[in-house]
Scaffold this motif. Structure first.
Motif, PDB file in Angstrom:
ATOM      1  N   GLN A 272       1.228 -17.164  46.769  1.00  0.00           N
ATOM      2  CA  GLN A 272      -0.193 -17.362  46.525  1.00  0.00           C
ATOM      3  C   GLN A 272      -0.353 -17.970  45.131  1.00  0.00           C
ATOM      4  O   GLN A 272       0.341 -17.570  44.194  1.00  0.00           O
ATOM      5  N   PRO A 273      -1.199 -18.989  44.970  1.00  0.00           N
ATOM      6  CA  PRO A 273      -1.303 -19.675  43.681  1.00  0.00           C
ATOM      7  C   PRO A 273      -1.589 -18.757  42.484  1.00  0.00           C
ATOM      8  O   PRO A 273      -1.001 -18.940  41.420  1.00  0.00           O
ATOM      9  N   TYR A 274      -2.481 -17.783  42.624  1.00  0.00           N
ATOM     10  CA  TYR A 274      -2.771 -16.865  41.518  1.00  0.00           C
ATOM     11  C   TYR A 274      -1.501 -16.107  41.136  1.00  0.00           C
ATOM     12  O   TYR A 274      -1.203 -15.949  39.954  1.00  0.00           O
ATOM     13  N   CYS A 275      -0.770 -15.650  42.130  1.00  0.00           N
ATOM     14  CA  CYS A 275       0.466 -14.910  41.863  1.00  0.00           C
ATOM     15  C   CYS A 275       1.467 -15.787  41.126  1.00  0.00           C
ATOM     16  O   CYS A 275       2.105 -15.338  40.169  1.00  0.00           O
ATOM     17  N   GLN A 276       1.608 -17.017  41.562  1.00  0.00           N
ATOM     18  CA  GLN A 276       2.542 -17.945  40.926  1.00  0.00           C
ATOM     19  C   GLN A 276       2.141 -18.219  39.477  1.00  0.00           C
ATOM     20  O   GLN A 276       2.988 -18.225  38.597  1.00  0.00           O
ATOM     21  N   ALA A 277       0.849 -18.417  39.249  1.00  0.00           N
ATOM     22  CA  ALA A 277       0.379 -18.792  37.917  1.00  0.00           C
ATOM     23  C   ALA A 277       0.315 -17.614  36.951  1.00  0.00           C
ATOM     24  O   ALA A 277       0.576 -17.779  35.761  1.00  0.00           O
ATOM     25  N   MET A 278      -0.049 -16.426  37.448  1.00  0.00           N
ATOM     26  CA  MET A 278      -0.312 -15.302  36.553  1.00  0.00           C
ATOM     27  C   MET A 278       0.783 -14.230  36.560  1.00  0.00           C
ATOM     28  O   MET A 278       1.137 -13.710  35.511  1.00  0.00           O
TER      29      MET A 278
ATOM     30  N   GLU B 185       4.307  -8.646  45.923  1.00  0.00           N
ATOM     31  CA  GLU B 185       5.426  -8.552  46.857  1.00  0.00           C
ATOM     32  C   GLU B 185       5.072  -9.184  48.202  1.00  0.00           C
ATOM     33  O   GLU B 185       5.898  -9.842  48.819  1.00  0.00           O
ATOM     34  N   ARG B 186       3.837  -9.007  48.631  1.00  0.00           N
ATOM     35  CA  ARG B 186       3.398  -9.530  49.933  1.00  0.00           C
ATOM     36  C   ARG B 186       2.907 -10.966  49.864  1.00  0.00           C
ATOM     37  O   ARG B 186       2.818 -11.639  50.891  1.00  0.00           O
ATOM     38  N   ASN B 187       2.556 -11.448  48.664  1.00  0.00           N
ATOM     39  CA  ASN B 187       1.950 -12.778  48.514  1.00  0.00           C
ATOM     40  C   ASN B 187       2.573 -13.579  47.379  1.00  0.00           C
ATOM     41  O   ASN B 187       1.852 -14.157  46.557  1.00  0.00           O
ATOM     42  N   PRO B 188       3.901 -13.657  47.302  1.00  0.00           N
ATOM     43  CA  PRO B 188       4.516 -14.307  46.128  1.00  0.00           C
ATOM     44  C   PRO B 188       4.198 -15.798  46.003  1.00  0.00           C
ATOM     45  O   PRO B 188       4.245 -16.335  44.899  1.00  0.00           O
TER      46      PRO B 188
ATOM     47  N   GLY C 190      -6.373  -5.955  32.663  1.00  0.00           N
ATOM     48  CA  GLY C 190      -6.716  -7.127  33.457  1.00  0.00           C
ATOM     49  C   GLY C 190      -6.570  -6.818  34.933  1.00  0.00           C
ATOM     50  O   GLY C 190      -6.698  -5.673  35.362  1.00  0.00           O
ATOM     51  N   CYS C 191      -6.274  -7.823  35.694  1.00  0.00           N
ATOM     52  CA  CYS C 191      -6.117  -7.678  37.137  1.00  0.00           C
ATOM     53  C   CYS C 191      -4.976  -6.709  37.445  1.00  0.00           C
ATOM     54  O   CYS C 191      -3.874  -6.850  36.909  1.00  0.00           O
ATOM     55  N   PHE C 192      -5.219  -5.756  38.328  1.00  0.00           N
ATOM     56  CA  PHE C 192      -4.164  -4.786  38.621  1.00  0.00           C
ATOM     57  C   PHE C 192      -2.953  -5.406  39.281  1.00  0.00           C
ATOM     58  O   PHE C 192      -1.851  -4.904  39.138  1.00  0.00           O
ATOM     59  N   TRP C 193      -3.122  -6.497  39.989  1.00  0.00           N
ATOM     60  CA  TRP C 193      -1.964  -7.166  40.595  1.00  0.00           C
ATOM     61  C   TRP C 193      -0.952  -7.580  39.522  1.00  0.00           C
ATOM     62  O   TRP C 193       0.247  -7.563  39.743  1.00  0.00           O
TER      63      TRP C 193
ATOM     64  N   ALA D 160      -7.965  10.348  31.142  1.00  0.00           N
ATOM     65  CA  ALA D 160      -7.942   9.938  32.545  1.00  0.00           C
ATOM     66  C   ALA D 160      -9.107  10.607  33.266  1.00  0.00           C
ATOM     67  O   ALA D 160      -9.483  11.739  32.964  1.00  0.00           O
ATOM     68  N   GLU D 161      -9.674   9.874  34.197  1.00  0.00           N
ATOM     69  CA  GLU D 161     -10.780  10.366  35.011  1.00  0.00           C
ATOM     70  C   GLU D 161     -10.340  10.315  36.474  1.00  0.00           C
ATOM     71  O   GLU D 161      -9.161  10.120  36.757  1.00  0.00           O
ATOM     72  N   THR D 162     -11.299  10.424  37.357  1.00  0.00           N
ATOM     73  CA  THR D 162     -10.982  10.340  38.783  1.00  0.00           C
ATOM     74  C   THR D 162     -10.394   8.973  39.097  1.00  0.00           C
ATOM     75  O   THR D 162     -10.939   7.940  38.694  1.00  0.00           O
ATOM     76  N   PHE D 163      -9.274   8.985  39.792  1.00  0.00           N
ATOM     77  CA  PHE D 163      -8.608   7.753  40.218  1.00  0.00           C
ATOM     78  C   PHE D 163      -9.010   7.464  41.653  1.00  0.00           C
ATOM     79  O   PHE D 163      -8.919   8.341  42.517  1.00  0.00           O
ATOM     80  N   TYR D 164      -9.443   6.233  41.886  1.00  0.00           N
ATOM     81  CA  TYR D 164      -9.776   5.787  43.233  1.00  0.00           C
ATOM     82  C   TYR D 164      -8.784   4.710  43.632  1.00  0.00           C
ATOM     83  O   TYR D 164      -8.782   3.623  43.031  1.00  0.00           O
ATOM     84  N   PRO D 165      -7.918   4.970  44.620  1.00  0.00           N
ATOM     85  CA  PRO D 165      -6.980   3.932  45.047  1.00  0.00           C
ATOM     86  C   PRO D 165      -7.736   2.703  45.566  1.00  0.00           C
ATOM     87  O   PRO D 165      -8.769   2.839  46.234  1.00  0.00           O
ATOM     88  N   ALA D 166      -7.217   1.544  45.249  1.00  0.00           N
ATOM     89  CA  ALA D 166      -7.795   0.301  45.763  1.00  0.00           C
ATOM     90  C   ALA D 166      -7.463   0.174  47.252  1.00  0.00           C
ATOM     91  O   ALA D 166      -6.574   0.858  47.775  1.00  0.00           O
ATOM     92  N   GLU D 167      -8.149  -0.726  47.880  1.00  0.00           N
ATOM     93  CA  GLU D 167      -7.931  -0.987  49.298  1.00  0.00           C
ATOM     94  C   GLU D 167      -6.472  -1.362  49.549  1.00  0.00           C
ATOM     95  O   GLU D 167      -5.798  -1.902  48.677  1.00  0.00           O
ATOM     96  N   GLU D 168      -6.009  -1.101  50.750  1.00  0.00           N
ATOM     97  CA  GLU D 168      -4.592  -1.293  51.104  1.00  0.00           C
ATOM     98  C   GLU D 168      -4.118  -2.722  50.814  1.00  0.00           C
ATOM     99  O   GLU D 168      -2.998  -2.923  50.368  1.00  0.00           O
ATOM    100  N   TYR D 169      -4.960  -3.725  51.058  1.00  0.00           N
ATOM    101  CA  TYR D 169      -4.508  -5.111  50.863  1.00  0.00           C
ATOM    102  C   TYR D 169      -4.221  -5.438  49.397  1.00  0.00           C
ATOM    103  O   TYR D 169      -3.591  -6.453  49.094  1.00  0.00           O
ATOM    104  N   HIS D 170      -4.662  -4.578  48.466  1.00  0.00           N
ATOM    105  CA  HIS D 170      -4.348  -4.789  47.049  1.00  0.00           C
ATOM    106  C   HIS D 170      -2.999  -4.188  46.662  1.00  0.00           C
ATOM    107  O   HIS D 170      -2.454  -4.542  45.619  1.00  0.00           O
ATOM    108  N   GLN D 171      -2.484  -3.274  47.450  1.00  0.00           N
ATOM    109  CA  GLN D 171      -1.231  -2.595  47.113  1.00  0.00           C
ATOM    110  C   GLN D 171      -0.053  -3.544  47.358  1.00  0.00           C
ATOM    111  O   GLN D 171      -0.004  -4.225  48.376  1.00  0.00           O
ATOM    112  N   HIS D 172       0.870  -3.602  46.417  1.00  0.00           N
ATOM    113  CA  HIS D 172       2.067  -4.458  46.507  1.00  0.00           C
ATOM    114  C   HIS D 172       1.676  -5.918  46.760  1.00  0.00           C
ATOM    115  O   HIS D 172       2.334  -6.627  47.507  1.00  0.00           O
ATOM    116  N   TYR D 173       0.608  -6.341  46.127  1.00  0.00           N
ATOM    117  CA  TYR D 173       0.046  -7.666  46.387  1.00  0.00           C
ATOM    118  C   TYR D 173       1.045  -8.791  46.102  1.00  0.00           C
ATOM    119  O   TYR D 173       1.216  -9.688  46.921  1.00  0.00           O
TER     120      TYR D 173
END
Length: 183
Positions: free
Chosen positions: A158-164, A153-156, A15-18, A138-151
């Motif tokens: 945020q409604p999606y974070c609270q719900a999911m 932790e940075r957005n506790p 599912g969502c990596f976050w 495993a295949e080639t790994f592409y890191p997600a954009e910086e704003y997705h990292q530690h999402y």
């Protein structure tokens, strides 16, 4: 960070990596968790492209872990406890191939362990439906954009974070509290 003598790599899609990054980053023996993309045909995909479902990539987390502290089997058991491996290309309201359940193995040993864990959990009757989790190299790994990292932790708040993510963190503390880092 590449695989070294001390650290190994595990790559999971559920599912969502976050929703996976925060719980796995909380575990003892986990050095780093990076959100990204794997399993598709588009070179250097970005989030917008992956969200269309047309790149073939799944949202994944790449975990660098110390197997002397937490082993791969434990990571797999936690992975299967934190998402629904019986819904093809879906986790809750997140629908599409980018949200599929997959174990991207980095060795024959990881492949064999993943298949064993799936078989064991399936035989226990934990889920009413069959497991649809892909177990693929495993295949080639592409890191997600910086704003997705530690999402989370940075957005506790945020409604999606609270719900999911909040409930996944509570489940992790409830079942695997002894494996959590002390902060």
């Amino acid at each position: 960070m590449e695989q070294s003598e001390q650290y190994e790599i595990a790559t999971f899609a559920g599912g969502c990596f976050w929703c996976l990054e925060a719980p796995f980053d909380s575990l003892q023996g986990v050095k780093e968790v990076v959100s990204g993309y794997m399993g598709g045909h588009t070179l250097n995909p970005d989030y917008r492209q992956v969200c269309t479902g047309e790149t073939g990539h799944a949202e994944v987390i790449r975990i660098h872990f110390d197997p002397s502290v937490i082993n791969y089997r434990d990571l797999l058991e936690i992975f299967f406890a934190l998402h629904d491996p019986t819904t093809r290309n879906r986790q809750g309201n997140d629908i599409g191939t980018q949200y599929r359940s997959a174990v991207f193995y980095h060795s024959d040993s990881q492949r064999d362990t993943a298949l064993e864990v799936i078989s064991e959990l399936s035989s226990r009757g934990i889920w009413s439906n069959s497991v649809t989790t892909e177990v693929v190299p495993a295949e080639t790994f592409y890191p997600a954009e910086e704003y997705h990292q530690h999402y989370f932790e940075r957005n506790p708040q945020q409604p999606y974070c609270q719900a999911m993510i909040g409930p996944k963190m509570a489940k992790l503390r409830s079942i695997y509290g002894g494996k959590l880092k002390s902060h």
